[in-house]
Scaffold this motif. Structure first.
Motif, PDB file in Angstrom:
ATOM      1  N   TRP A 105      19.290  11.801 103.801  1.00 14.31           N
ATOM      2  CA  TRP A 105      20.080  10.817 104.817  1.00 14.31           C
ATOM      3  C   TRP A 105      19.687  10.026 106.114  1.00 14.31           C
ATOM      4  CZ3 TRP A 105      21.071  11.259 109.841  1.00 14.31           C
ATOM      5  CH2 TRP A 105      20.444  12.342 110.594  1.00 14.31           C
ATOM      6  N   THR A 106      19.799   8.428 106.171  1.00 15.44           N
ATOM      7  CA  THR A 106      19.294   8.076 107.041  1.00 15.44           C
ATOM      8  C   THR A 106      20.572   7.796 108.053  1.00 15.44           C
ATOM      9  OG1 THR A 106      19.191   6.335 105.974  1.00 15.44           O
ATOM     10  CG2 THR A 106      17.791   7.226 105.358  1.00 15.44           C
ATOM     11  N   LEU A 107      21.639   7.904 107.636  1.00 14.68           N
ATOM     12  CA  LEU A 107      22.973   7.050 108.839  1.00 14.68           C
ATOM     13  C   LEU A 107      23.493   8.418 108.800  1.00 14.68           C
ATOM     14  CD1 LEU A 107      24.358   4.680 109.468  1.00 14.68           C
ATOM     15  CD2 LEU A 107      26.086   5.015 107.702  1.00 14.68           C
ATOM     16  N   SER A 108      23.636   8.293 110.549  1.00 10.62           N
ATOM     17  CA  SER A 108      24.132   9.762 111.467  1.00 10.62           C
ATOM     18  C   SER A 108      25.431   9.160 111.044  1.00 10.62           C
ATOM     19  CB  SER A 108      23.542   9.878 112.872  1.00 10.62           C
ATOM     20  OG  SER A 108      23.825   8.843 113.109  1.00 10.62           O
ATOM     21  N   ARG A 109      26.278   9.731 111.361  1.00 10.31           N
ATOM     22  CA  ARG A 109      27.890   9.728 111.690  1.00 10.31           C
ATOM     23  C   ARG A 109      28.345   9.278 112.770  1.00 10.31           C
ATOM     24  NH1 ARG A 109      28.358  15.449 109.638  1.00 10.31           N
ATOM     25  NH2 ARG A 109      30.497  15.440 107.930  1.00 10.31           N
ATOM     26  N   GLU A 110      27.144   9.534 114.010  1.00 10.36           N
ATOM     27  CA  GLU A 110      27.204   8.970 114.943  1.00 10.36           C
ATOM     28  C   GLU A 110      26.342   7.372 115.720  1.00 10.36           C
ATOM     29  OE1 GLU A 110      28.737   9.799 118.352  1.00 10.36           O
ATOM     30  OE2 GLU A 110      29.432  11.131 117.340  1.00 10.36           O
ATOM     31  N   GLU A 111      25.588   6.748 114.726  1.00  7.96           N
ATOM     32  CA  GLU A 111      24.835   6.260 114.216  1.00  7.96           C
ATOM     33  C   GLU A 111      26.259   4.256 113.260  1.00  7.96           C
ATOM     34  OE1 GLU A 111      22.115   3.042 112.046  1.00  7.96           O
ATOM     35  OE2 GLU A 111      21.420   5.554 112.404  1.00  7.96           O
ATOM     36  N   LEU A 112      26.833   5.224 112.268  1.00  5.29           N
ATOM     37  CA  LEU A 112      27.620   4.273 111.625  1.00  5.29           C
ATOM     38  C   LEU A 112      29.379   4.308 112.653  1.00  5.29           C
ATOM     39  CD1 LEU A 112      29.316   2.815 109.386  1.00  5.29           C
ATOM     40  CD2 LEU A 112      29.871   5.768 108.435  1.00  5.29           C
ATOM     41  N   LYS A 113      29.677   5.862 113.668  1.00  5.48           N
ATOM     42  CA  LYS A 113      30.712   5.369 114.334  1.00  5.48           C
ATOM     43  C   LYS A 113      30.091   4.180 115.332  1.00  5.48           C
ATOM     44  CE  LYS A 113      32.046   9.600 114.370  1.00  5.48           C
ATOM     45  NZ  LYS A 113      32.744  11.263 115.534  1.00  5.48           N
ATOM     46  N   SER A 114      29.199   4.079 115.791  1.00  4.12           N
ATOM     47  CA  SER A 114      29.197   2.929 117.003  1.00  4.12           C
ATOM     48  C   SER A 114      28.663   1.735 116.284  1.00  4.12           C
ATOM     49  CB  SER A 114      27.619   3.249 117.416  1.00  4.12           C
ATOM     50  OG  SER A 114      27.285   4.612 118.607  1.00  4.12           O
ATOM     51  N   PHE A 115      28.111   1.692 115.142  1.00  2.00           N
ATOM     52  CA  PHE A 115      28.220   0.348 114.264  1.00  2.00           C
ATOM     53  C   PHE A 115      30.182  -0.747 113.993  1.00  2.00           C
ATOM     54  CE2 PHE A 115      28.655  -1.819 109.927  1.00  2.00           C
ATOM     55  CZ  PHE A 115      27.837  -2.917 110.292  1.00  2.00           C
ATOM     56  N   ALA A 116      30.817   1.091 113.579  1.00  2.00           N
ATOM     57  CA  ALA A 116      32.096  -0.045 113.651  1.00  2.00           C
ATOM     58  C   ALA A 116      32.544  -0.218 114.568  1.00  2.00           C
ATOM     59  CB  ALA A 116      32.851   1.390 113.088  1.00  2.00           C
ATOM     60  N   LYS A 117      32.641   0.804 115.733  1.00  2.78           N
ATOM     61  CA  LYS A 117      33.604   0.255 116.803  1.00  2.78           C
ATOM     62  C   LYS A 117      32.433  -1.352 117.419  1.00  2.78           C
ATOM     63  CE  LYS A 117      33.817   2.328 122.061  1.00  2.78           C
ATOM     64  NZ  LYS A 117      33.159   2.850 122.872  1.00  2.78           N
ATOM     65  N   GLU A 118      30.840  -1.631 117.439  1.00  6.47           N
ATOM     66  CA  GLU A 118      30.309  -3.115 117.532  1.00  6.47           C
ATOM     67  C   GLU A 118      31.630  -4.000 116.486  1.00  6.47           C
ATOM     68  OE1 GLU A 118      26.481  -4.366 116.197  1.00  6.47           O
ATOM     69  OE2 GLU A 118      26.281  -2.865 117.537  1.00  6.47           O
TER      70      GLU A 118
END
Length: 253
Positions: free
Chosen positions: A222-235
């Protein structure tokens, strides 16, 4: 309906009175060697334990759907632990034959118009990567669930964003879309499943749909973490449209 993430792409979906187990990956934490030519070679798979017992996962399951036979979607433990007479759907006859060779004897190939217990199950296309890697990654599918008493659910499977996903969205107009969003990769060949930009494209194609991202942080590449995806969605201002469940979490509609 109730959608419960078990681990990786393994889901328990309760839909129109039936219980489906999708892409069972039931081995104990660390049971298998790491996938080669990819990150975390010092960690065996699965990277995390099951959040509930196998007994609880398989209890009262009406049917199993296996989108493809990669070992993080259909593993040795699943072959051993699942009842051999359970109803089991595969993407094509080639996969069905392999599953039957493991002594499962109630196996059916998914089609675009399969009906099970009054529920319409429509096989959808997928591409497990882009370019040359597709020769190695092989065929995959997704599934759309439809019933008059339920919203429409699209489980996209191991696919990146491409025209086939757009086609499934246009054809079925799903209310809920489950994507495999860990952006899993080997050191060469690029994304095998959706990354954050792919998921953003899904949102743009289905702006009113609820997206649920799974297949995260469970296998070593895996290369995309849950936290990174959540931050991206928020952004991007789409956090309310993108759910990123933890293992064992449920989403009820």
């Amino acid at each position: 309906m109730d959608i419960k993430l078990i681990r990786n792409a393994t889901l328990v979906v309760e839909y129109a009175g039936k219980k489906f187990l999708i892409d069972p990956y039931l081995g104990e934490k660390g049971a298998y060697a790491p996938l080669p030519n990819s990150p975390r070679q010092d960690q065996n798979n699965p990277l995390v334990a099951l959040p509930v017992s196998v007994k609880e996962i398989v209890k009262d399951v009406d049917a199993v759907i296996v989108t493809h036979l990669h070992p993080d979607h259909w593993d040795e433990a699943s072959v051993k632990l699942l009842p051999k007479g359970i109803k089991l759907f595969t993407q094509n006859e080639e996969d069905a034959k392999e599953v039957r060779n493991s002594n499962f004897h109630n196996v059916e190939v998914l089609r675009e118009d399969t009906v099970f217990g009054g529920i319409q199950l429509s096989k959808t296309k997928g591409e497990h990567g882009r370019g040359e890697i597709l020769k190695l990654s092989g065929l995959v599918c997704g599934i759309v669930f439809k019933h008059s008493s339920e919203k429409t659910l699209y489980v996209a499977g191991d696919t990146v964003w491409y025209e086939g996903v757009q086609e499934a969205i246009d054809t079925h107009n799903p209310d809920i879309i489950v994507v495999n969003g860990g952006d899993n990769q080997f050191y060469e060949g690029g994304s095998l499943v959706m990354g954050k930009e792919d998921i953003y494209e899904v949102h743009k194609a289905a702006p009113n749909a609820q997206i649920v991202s799974v297949h995260m942080e469970a296998v070593n590449h895996w290369t995309l973490s849950r936290e990174e995806l959540k931050s991206f969605a928020k952004e991007k201002g789409i956090a309310s449209h993108v759910l990123v469940p933890n293992d064992g979490e449920s989403y009820t509609v």
